[in-house]
Write a protein that holds these residues in place. Structure first.
Motif, PDB file in Angstrom:
ATOM      1  N   ASN A   1     -19.349  55.340  26.372  1.00 31.17           N
ATOM      2  CA  ASN A   1     -17.940  55.601  26.070  1.00 31.17           C
ATOM      3  C   ASN A   1     -17.199  55.978  27.353  1.00 31.17           C
ATOM      4  O   ASN A   1     -17.490  57.008  27.966  1.00 31.17           O
ATOM      5  N   LEU A   2     -16.230  55.128  27.788  1.00 31.89           N
ATOM      6  CA  LEU A   2     -15.494  55.380  29.028  1.00 31.89           C
ATOM      7  C   LEU A   2     -14.283  56.276  28.810  1.00 31.89           C
ATOM      8  O   LEU A   2     -13.631  56.678  29.760  1.00 31.89           O
ATOM      9  N   HIS A   3     -13.897  56.546  27.605  1.00 30.48           N
ATOM     10  CA  HIS A   3     -12.698  57.324  27.311  1.00 30.48           C
ATOM     11  C   HIS A   3     -12.989  58.816  27.129  1.00 30.48           C
ATOM     12  O   HIS A   3     -12.099  59.577  26.782  1.00 30.48           O
ATOM     13  N   ARG A   4     -14.187  59.184  27.379  1.00 33.06           N
ATOM     14  CA  ARG A   4     -14.547  60.583  27.196  1.00 33.06           C
ATOM     15  C   ARG A   4     -14.036  61.401  28.371  1.00 33.06           C
ATOM     16  O   ARG A   4     -14.286  61.063  29.518  1.00 33.06           O
ATOM     17  N   LEU A   5     -13.299  62.462  28.125  1.00 35.88           N
ATOM     18  CA  LEU A   5     -12.736  63.322  29.164  1.00 35.88           C
ATOM     19  C   LEU A   5     -13.829  64.156  29.788  1.00 35.88           C
ATOM     20  O   LEU A   5     -14.755  64.620  29.095  1.00 35.88           O
ATOM     21  N   PRO A   6     -13.726  64.387  31.146  1.00 31.33           N
ATOM     22  CA  PRO A   6     -14.735  65.255  31.778  1.00 31.33           C
ATOM     23  C   PRO A   6     -14.580  66.687  31.303  1.00 31.33           C
ATOM     24  O   PRO A   6     -13.474  67.161  31.026  1.00 31.33           O
ATOM     25  N   SER A   7     -15.666  67.363  31.228  1.00 25.39           N
ATOM     26  CA  SER A   7     -15.644  68.751  30.765  1.00 25.39           C
ATOM     27  C   SER A   7     -15.068  69.655  31.846  1.00 25.39           C
ATOM     28  O   SER A   7     -15.263  69.466  33.024  1.00 25.39           O
ATOM     29  N   THR A   8     -14.266  70.645  31.473  1.00 24.20           N
ATOM     30  CA  THR A   8     -13.678  71.628  32.386  1.00 24.20           C
ATOM     31  C   THR A   8     -14.120  73.012  31.982  1.00 24.20           C
ATOM     32  O   THR A   8     -14.647  73.243  30.878  1.00 24.20           O
TER      33      THR A   8
ATOM     34  N   VAL B   1     -22.294  60.596  29.997  1.00 22.35           N
ATOM     35  CA  VAL B   1     -21.212  60.070  30.832  1.00 22.35           C
ATOM     36  C   VAL B   1     -21.800  59.564  32.141  1.00 22.35           C
ATOM     37  O   VAL B   1     -22.614  60.244  32.771  1.00 22.35           O
ATOM     38  N   ASP B   2     -21.344  58.383  32.577  1.00 27.76           N
ATOM     39  CA  ASP B   2     -21.859  57.765  33.799  1.00 27.76           C
ATOM     40  C   ASP B   2     -21.445  58.610  35.010  1.00 27.76           C
ATOM     41  O   ASP B   2     -20.249  58.897  35.207  1.00 27.76           O
ATOM     42  N   PRO B   3     -22.358  59.011  35.881  1.00 29.47           N
ATOM     43  CA  PRO B   3     -21.981  59.810  37.074  1.00 29.47           C
ATOM     44  C   PRO B   3     -21.026  59.084  38.023  1.00 29.47           C
ATOM     45  O   PRO B   3     -20.160  59.695  38.638  1.00 29.47           O
ATOM     46  N   SER B   4     -21.186  57.758  38.130  1.00 31.33           N
ATOM     47  CA  SER B   4     -20.278  57.007  39.006  1.00 31.33           C
ATOM     48  C   SER B   4     -18.853  57.043  38.489  1.00 31.33           C
ATOM     49  O   SER B   4     -17.891  57.071  39.265  1.00 31.33           O
TER      50      SER B   4
ATOM     51  N   GLU C   1     -13.227  59.208  38.958  1.00 33.74           N
ATOM     52  CA  GLU C   1     -12.117  59.997  38.432  1.00 33.74           C
ATOM     53  C   GLU C   1     -11.756  61.137  39.380  1.00 33.74           C
ATOM     54  O   GLU C   1     -10.579  61.438  39.602  1.00 33.74           O
ATOM     55  N   SER C   2     -12.758  61.771  39.939  1.00 32.75           N
ATOM     56  CA  SER C   2     -12.502  62.868  40.889  1.00 32.75           C
ATOM     57  C   SER C   2     -11.797  62.354  42.138  1.00 32.75           C
ATOM     58  O   SER C   2     -10.857  62.984  42.658  1.00 32.75           O
ATOM     59  N   ARG C   3     -12.192  61.182  42.602  1.00 36.95           N
ATOM     60  CA  ARG C   3     -11.544  60.609  43.783  1.00 36.95           C
ATOM     61  C   ARG C   3     -10.090  60.244  43.492  1.00 36.95           C
ATOM     62  O   ARG C   3      -9.201  60.451  44.317  1.00 36.95           O
ATOM     63  N   GLN C   4      -9.857  59.708  42.297  1.00 36.79           N
ATOM     64  CA  GLN C   4      -8.481  59.364  41.926  1.00 36.79           C
ATOM     65  C   GLN C   4      -7.598  60.609  41.870  1.00 36.79           C
ATOM     66  O   GLN C   4      -6.453  60.602  42.340  1.00 36.79           O
ATOM     67  N   GLU C   5      -8.079  61.660  41.307  1.00 39.40           N
ATOM     68  CA  GLU C   5      -7.305  62.892  41.239  1.00 39.40           C
ATOM     69  C   GLU C   5      -7.018  63.439  42.630  1.00 39.40           C
ATOM     70  O   GLU C   5      -5.924  63.946  42.902  1.00 39.40           O
TER      71      GLU C   5
END
Length: 327
Positions: A30-37, A56-59, A64-68
């Motif tokens: 599932n690619l739409h799963r939000l990362p946990s905070t 969730v795929d680590p890549s 997502e972290s790089r985009q932010e």
């Protein structure tokens, strides 16, 4: 013999049991799963239909972290640029460029002249000849003014000829260069200037007869001849000079009465700020514009500043000699 076979139904206690089929062809994470905070509790991993937990795929998390991080840096750069734009005053598009010219005044025309070998190329044992074809029905007055100015800076061998395409030429045009009183050997001159009265639609010029394509148009030839004085201008001044030359040729000389009136008003406004059309020194723009006024007969209807400027031109000897041709 049957065409095809069908799997039999299985009856258990009188009920028909259908074959259990999968819900999809294959499964993806599932690619739409939000990362946990830290603020929100971690979501439990999804459980697939077959009982396998989807991680969730680590890549994907790294992407997502790089985009932010990139978006954060872009916002910081935008804030910095907005702050700088408030500190810098952007000039208006309608800014009067004549104010810039005052800081780039060129020196008057030098009496010694420029290096012709540097501008026209070095040619051992030969005199550099400028040959101009012009129609006697509309003589290029600006070229005659420039010829007189060049004679003040160089030793010029001048000559006037008549082409067979012209039946007759007025006497004053045959003597437009004056009488050549001093005859010197050809090699003692720096420049040759030959004017041929010929039936051509517009003036044509060559200074290298064998290798050069002709330069056509009075304005273009005037620019070339004025460049022989070695004057240097910045980009703004050069653009203004070219603009006035084109305006004088295409609007003041060849345009309608409405266009001529608009040009005279523009000239009057410009000459209200500086003694010449571009800055405080004579340029090719003044020469071409003055000659265009003389040929179109608009001199008498010119505004006050233009009348004053025309008198300044006529006080110079090269313009005076050309005025004799108009009588």
């Amino acid at each position: 013999m049957p065409m095809y076979k069908v799997r039999p139904f299985h009856r258990v206690g009188g009920e028909v049991l259908a074959e259990q089929l999968p819900a999809c062809m294959y499964r993806l994470p599932n690619l739409h799963r939000l990362p946990s905070t830290a603020a929100s509790p971690p979501l439990p991993p999804q459980v697939g239909a077959r009982g396998r937990r989807e991680e969730v795929d680590p890549s994907l998390q790294a992407l997502e972290s790089r985009q932010e991080e990139i978006l954060k840096r872009l916002y910081e750069l935008k804030s910095a640029v907005d702050g700088l734009s408030k500190m810098i005053q952007t000039p208006d598009a309608d800014f009067d460029v004549t104010n810039i010219i005052q800081t780039d005044e060129c020196s008057p025309l030098t009496t010694n002249g420029a290096d012709l070998d540097l501008m026209l190329g070095k040619d051992y044992g030969a005199l550099k000849d400028i040959v101009i074809n012009a129609n006697p029905s509309l003589p290029p007055l600006s070229l005659l003014v420039l010829h007189s100015l060049l004679c003040e800076h160089y030793k010029i061998l001048s000559a006037v000829h008549t082409h067979s395409s012209v039946k007759s030429v007025p006497e004053n045009l045959l003597k437009c260069f004056g009488e050549q009183t001093k005859k010197q050997p050809r090699h003692e001159y720096q420049l040759g200037f030959t004017l041929i009265w010929k039936d051509v639609p517009k003036p044509q010029m060559k200074f290298s007869i064998q290798t050069m394509c002709p330069i056509e148009g009075e304005g273009n030839i005037a620019r070339f001849l004025f460049s022989l004085f070695g004057q240097k201008y910045n980009a703004v001044t050069s653009t203004l000079i070219d603009s006035w030359v084109d305006t004088a040729i295409f609007q003041l000389k060849e345009g309608s009465s409405k266009e001529k009136g608009a040009v005279l008003r523009s000239m009057n406004a410009a000459l209200g700020k500086t003694p010449w059309l571009v800055g405080n020194e004579l340029t090719v723009a003044d020469i071409v514009a003055w000659c265009a006024l003389q040929q179109t007969g608009s001199a008498n209807a010119a505004p006050a500043n233009v009348q004053k400027w025309m008198k300044s031109c006529e006080n110079l000897a090269p313009f005076t000699s050309v005025m004799k041709l108009l009588k």
